[in-house]
Design a protein around this motif. Structure first.
Motif, PDB file in Angstrom:
ATOM      1  N   ASN A 292       0.852  -1.181   0.000  1.00 62.37           N
ATOM      2  CA  ASN A 292       0.000   0.000   0.000  1.00 62.37           C
ATOM      3  C   ASN A 292       0.895   1.241   0.000  1.00 62.37           C
ATOM      4  O   ASN A 292       1.620   1.492   0.962  1.00 62.37           O
ATOM      5  N   GLU A 293       0.867   2.008  -1.082  1.00 60.93           N
ATOM      6  CA  GLU A 293       1.769   3.154  -1.210  1.00 60.93           C
ATOM      7  C   GLU A 293       1.471   4.245  -0.191  1.00 60.93           C
ATOM      8  O   GLU A 293       2.353   5.011   0.185  1.00 60.93           O
TER       9      GLU A 293
ATOM     10  N   LEU B 100       1.833  -4.040   3.950  1.00 63.80           N
ATOM     11  CA  LEU B 100       1.488  -5.090   2.993  1.00 63.80           C
ATOM     12  C   LEU B 100       0.019  -4.973   2.613  1.00 63.80           C
ATOM     13  O   LEU B 100      -0.834  -4.797   3.477  1.00 63.80           O
ATOM     14  N   ALA B 101      -0.268  -5.046   1.329  1.00 66.38           N
ATOM     15  CA  ALA B 101      -1.651  -5.022   0.850  1.00 66.38           C
ATOM     16  C   ALA B 101      -2.090  -6.414   0.418  1.00 66.38           C
ATOM     17  O   ALA B 101      -3.157  -6.896   0.808  1.00 66.38           O
ATOM     18  N   PHE B 102      -1.229  -7.081  -0.363  1.00 67.75           N
ATOM     19  CA  PHE B 102      -1.555  -8.398  -0.911  1.00 67.75           C
ATOM     20  C   PHE B 102      -0.256  -9.159  -1.100  1.00 67.75           C
ATOM     21  O   PHE B 102       0.746  -8.601  -1.556  1.00 67.75           O
ATOM     22  N   LYS B 103      -0.282 -10.427  -0.756  1.00 64.92           N
ATOM     23  CA  LYS B 103       0.927 -11.242  -0.908  1.00 64.92           C
ATOM     24  C   LYS B 103       0.548 -12.686  -1.198  1.00 64.92           C
ATOM     25  O   LYS B 103      -0.318 -13.257  -0.543  1.00 64.92           O
TER      26      LYS B 103
ATOM     27  N   PHE C 242      -6.997  -3.616   1.638  1.00 63.60           N
ATOM     28  CA  PHE C 242      -7.016  -4.133   0.265  1.00 63.60           C
ATOM     29  C   PHE C 242      -8.379  -4.725  -0.062  1.00 63.60           C
ATOM     30  O   PHE C 242      -8.941  -4.485  -1.124  1.00 63.60           O
ATOM     31  N   PHE C 243      -8.916  -5.499   0.900  1.00 57.72           N
ATOM     32  CA  PHE C 243     -10.253  -6.073   0.717  1.00 57.72           C
ATOM     33  C   PHE C 243     -10.881  -6.276   2.099  1.00 57.72           C
ATOM     34  O   PHE C 243     -10.356  -7.018   2.915  1.00 57.72           O
TER      35      PHE C 243
END
Length: 293
Positions: free
Chosen positions: A11-12, A17-20, A93-94
């Motif tokens: 996530n800028e 972390l947003a997704f991994k 992210f979700f």
């Protein structure tokens, strides 16, 4: 540690972390206590061991998928070498709360105090998972137009597929019991907890409402949920507190009062004892009213 094929989006705005999506093949990948500030779906493809999650302990084998909510404590102790896939996503992210009607995973995969946080992946589900994960892996490496929207779509499909697979297995947990009365008591207990967990925190009071002894209730909860009655009540309160911390701009004092605690500091200690993080830190790292935007 030997993790490979790691694909990560950051996530800028927050740097979190947003997704991994990652594969693992490791002698001790999860053997120490883990508490992540994002959702984790851990698919054990090879190996076996014992999982310690929240207050309970479970044996697992190859083909098990664990679904863990933010800051849910877990340890996986392997008996046979573990290999598998991990899918992580942050609530920013979700948000499963905001999109509950679309994916129906909240209360099935995540945040269900009455059901173990895992299920066995059958051959049909395995094939679907492999196809979805392949598409995710390809997309996360592209950095192409509408990448976020497409990855969220794949994630929704994965969560729906997993929720359906687990939902098919859940009814079985109440069938193999010699006491025909127990399934009725269990359902009644669930209904009572969902109705009264904000105002009634005593295990003895639930036993009274069920017209059974506290000892009998303790035996039932241990046999069917592998938890104490106090554990069940505490987990339900913490799940609701986490939901309020993420989805609303209520103060910790307001949330505490809504959950039956007149003393904000006592509630904060209770939350930290059960979540291993303060309410403020949970809100700072998981989210604060972002899902309402």
């Amino acid at each position: 540690m030997d993790i490979y094929n790691t694909n990560t989006l950051i996530n800028e705005q927050t740097g979190n972390l947003a997704f991994k999506l990652s594969s693992f093949e490791d002698d001790c990948q999860f053997c120490s206590l883990n508490r992540f500030n994002y959702y984790s779906l851990i698919w054990i493809k090879e190996g076996s061991g014992t999982a310690q999650i929240d207050f309970a302990e479970f044996d697992f084998t190859a083909g098990t998928l664990f679904a863990l909510a933010p800051y849910q404590p877990f340890v996986l102790n392997e008996k046979e070498k573990l290999e598998g896939v991990v899918l992580n996503f942050h609530p920013d992210f979700f948000c499963i709360h905001k999109h509950h009607e679309q994916v129906a995973c909240n209360g099935v995969l995540f945040n269900n105090i009455y059901s173990p946080p895992y299920f066995c992946v059958d051959d049909g589900t395995r094939r679907e998972f492999e196809m979805i994960l392949s598409q995710m892996k390809s997309e996360v490496q592209k950095a192409d137009l509408a990448q976020y929207e497409l990855l969220v779509s794949y994630l929704k499909i994965f969560l729906i597929t997993a929720s359906r697979a687990k939902a098919k297995q859940q009814p079985e947990s109440l069938q193999d019991t010699p006491d025909e009365k127990e399934p009725f008591i269990l359902q009644k207990l669930k209904d009572l907890i969902e109705t009264h967990f904000k105002s009634i925190h005593s295990a003895g009071e639930y036993a009274d409402m069920l017209n059974i002894s506290p000892k009998a209730l303790a035996k039932i909860t241990k046999n069917h949920f592998n938890k104490t009655m106090t554990n069940l009540i505490s987990e339900r309160i913490v799940i609701e507190a986490k939901r309020e911390l993420y989805l609303t701009d209520k103060s910790v004092k307001e949330i505490a009062f809504d959950l039956g605690y007149d003393d904000e500091h006592y509630f904060s200690r209770f939350f930290k004892n059960n979540a291993d993080i303060s309410p403020k830190m949970y809100r700072d790292t998981v989210g604060f009213a972002r899902a309402m935007a």
